[in-house]
Each structure stands twice: as structure tokens, then as C-alpha cells.
Enzyme design. Structure first.
Site, short mmCIF file in Angstrom:
data_model
loop_
_atom_site.label_atom_id
_atom_site.label_comp_id
_atom_site.label_asym_id
_atom_site.label_seq_id
_atom_site.Cartn_x
_atom_site.Cartn_y
_atom_site.Cartn_z
N LYS A 1 -12.04 11.18 -6.16
CA LYS A 1 -11.91 9.79 -5.68
C LYS A 1 -13.14 9.39 -4.89
CE LYS A 1 -6.88 10.03 -5.66
NZ LYS A 1 -5.64 10.29 -4.94
N GLN B 1 -3.16 11.29 0.73
CA GLN B 1 -2.95 12.11 -0.47
C GLN B 1 -1.63 12.87 -0.36
OE1 GLN B 1 -4.94 12.01 -3.18
NE2 GLN B 1 -3.69 13.50 -4.28
N ASP C 1 -2.35 2.47 -2.57
CA ASP C 1 -1.46 3.11 -3.54
C ASP C 1 -0.27 2.22 -3.89
OD1 ASP C 1 -2.19 5.65 -4.47
OD2 ASP C 1 -1.71 6.60 -2.56
N1 GUN Z 1 -0.82 12.74 -5.43
C1 GUN Z 1 -0.81 12.74 -6.78
N2 GUN Z 1 -1.05 11.49 -7.24
C2 GUN Z 1 -1.21 10.70 -6.16
C3 GUN Z 1 -1.47 9.30 -5.99
O1 GUN Z 1 -1.61 8.52 -6.94
N3 GUN Z 1 -1.57 8.88 -4.71
C4 GUN Z 1 -1.40 9.70 -3.65
N4 GUN Z 1 -1.50 9.19 -2.44
N5 GUN Z 1 -1.16 10.99 -3.77
C5 GUN Z 1 -1.06 11.48 -5.02
#
Ligand code: GUN
Length: 278
Positions: A49, A93, A116
């Protein structure tokens, strides 16, 4: 043979356009990512990311904490980021360690920085059929991918397997909004293959190999959200790709399908929140 829903190609196209847009911006968005602990998949996702954001010209800040951080310390950091004018998007995350209440942490993110789309405000808007600030990344990526390949959703029977807040529940709502007939399946569903055999579109987000060609009707569309390593260390999805390719009309590969679309959506959401809050 099924056509491939190529998430990588579409991601690259989205990034090309996003880069042009970002290059013209005098001030850039800043994405803050909080990573707790040493989960190896999470570490890879977060690194990816950050790298992607920087490539596009989005500022990024990764805040790492050890596994034993307290819930209060984490809540304090989110509050600080909420109040920091230089931070325009916040992502915590997941998964978080067991001693931390993930709902409490997610709920504390300011909805207008919730990149998100997972706060109760944004999920609530989505479930009410209103416009959230942004849509959750993986569901958004799936719909962009289906639209790119002009796959009709209206009136289709879509079977969603998995009921997580990250994928299953929000994607079902987004598909409902697009007038699909949606069936939700999960670990307690009986006779899964009886249901999947009636699906025009399957969205599988389980993280285990659950879908084989005998479970599907011919010419269906298969979206594979699962990603895990098998006993030989090979990256795999929920779907038996080779078998299912023989009967499906379209299939998304793992890797290279939904994964790149999730990160594309994250970058789109980062820019959307920034523009909305300007
Ligand atoms: N863990 C796995 N996929 C995601 C996601 O799209 N967002 C977040 N915050 N954690 C994740």
C-alpha cells in the site's frame, strides 16, 4: 475456456488516470496506515500500500506498533490522526491482536477519513441505500472489475460465500443496490453446491479451497476473493482455477484478479476523501 477478469491490467489503467489527476494537484492526499504486530501477510499488504501510494504521488505514513500495544494507546493514536489536518485518510490494518476490540478501534476512525469504508457511519449509509463517503475497497474493486467486462448484474442470481464485514456483507449490499438477487452462504450453509449451481455470478471470499467445477452451472461468472498459501507454499484462491475455467464464462485469477483491484480502490478512495474534504 473462460475469459480472465484481469485485475492487474485494470489496476494499471486506473493508476494511469489517477497519476495524471494527482500530478495536477498542488497539495496531495496523505494516507496513514496503522499496522499492529508481525502478521506476515499484513506486513506485505501494508508495504505494498505504501509503495503504491508513493508511486502515484500520494503521501503515506505507516505507523507500526508491537503486538502488545494496549487498546487505549491505539485509540489515542487514531484520535490524534483524526485531528491532524495533514492526514486525509486512515486505515487500520486487520486483523488486530485478540486483546484489542477491533470494533472499538474501527468505530473511532473519523468517517470522513475512513478510507476502508468500515466505520458504522459508512457501512450504515451503505446498508441504508444511501451514499457513504467511500465504499469498502474489495467490494468496490469487484464491482469495477465486473463493470469493466460489461457483466450484467441486474436480475442476476449472485451467490456470495463468506459474510465478513470486509467483503461478504458489503458486496452483497452493493449488488442488491444494482438489482441482483443475492444469496449469502457461509460456514453453516447446508448443501452449498445446490445453491452455487443456481448462481449466475459467484463471489467467493472464504480463504479455503471450496469451489470446484461440479458445483457450478456453465457460463457462470466466478470472482475469487480468497488468497492463501497451500501446503506447498503456492498462492491459491478459493476456486479450482483449472477445472472451473472449463465451464465458466469468466473467472478472476489468484493472484492477479481481485487483489490488485482492492489496492486500486484504496487509492481511488484516498483521492475521493481528499477531494471531498478540500
Ligand atoms: N486486511 C485484509 N484486507 C484488509 C482491508 O481491505 N482493509 C484493512 N484495514 N485490513 C485488511
Amino acid at each position: 475456456m473462460a475469459d480472465i477478469l484481469d485485475g492487474k491490467k485494470l489496476r494499471d489503467k486506473i493508476f494511469e488516470n489517477l497519476k495524471i489527476k494527482l500530478d495536477k494537484m498542488p497539495i496531495k492526499p496523505t494516507l496513514a496506515v496503522i499496522l499492529v504486530g508481525l502478521d506476515s501477510a499484513s506486513q506485505i499488504y501494508v508495504r505494498n500500500k505504501k509503495k503504491t501510494a508513493e508511486k502515484l504521488g500520494i503521501n503515506s505514513l505507516v505507523i507500526e506498533y508491537p503486538e502488545n500495544i494496549t487498546e487505549n494507546e491505539l485509540l489515542k493514536k487514531v484520535d490524534e490522526l483524526n485531528n491532524d489536518k495533514n492526514i486525509t485518510a486512515i486505515l487500520v490494518q486487520l486483523p488486530l491482536p485478540k486483546h484489542i476490540d477491533k470494533f472499538k478501534v474501527i468505530d473511532s476512525i473519523s468517517p470522513d477519513k475512513d478510507v476502508d469504508g468500515l466505520t458504522p457511519y459508512n457501512l450504515g449509509k451503505l446498508f441504508a441505500g444511501e451514499e457513504p463517503y467511500v465504499y469498502p475497497c474489495t467490494p468496490k474493486g469487484i464491482l469495477i472489475l465486473l463493470d469493466e467486462y460489461k457483466i450484467n448484474i441486474e436480475g442476476k442470481h449472485v451467490v456470495v460465500i463468506g459474510r465478513s464485514n470486509l467483503v461478504g456483507k458489503p458486496v452483497a449490499q452493493m449488488l442488491l443496490k444494482r438489482n441482483a438477487t443475492v444469496t449469502m452462504c457461509h460456514s453453516h450453509t447446508k448443501n452449498l453446491s445446490e445453491i452455487t449451481k443456481t448462481a449466475d455470478i459467484i463471489v467467493s471470499a472464504v480463504g479455503k479451497n471450496v469451489i470446484g467445477e461440479k458445483m457450478l452451472k456453465s457460463n457462470c461468472v466466478v470472482v475469487d476473493v480468497g488468497i492463501f498459501k497451500d501446503e506447498n507454499g503456492k498462492v491459491r484462491g478459493d476456486v479450482d482455477f483449472e477445472g472451473v475455467s472449463n465451464i465458466a464464462a469468466y473467472i478472476s485469477p489468484v493472484p492477479g484478479g481481485v487483489g490488485p483491484m482492492t489496492i486500486a480502490s484504496l487509492m481511488l478512495n484516498t483521492v475521493e476523501l481528499f477531494e471531498r474534504n478540500l
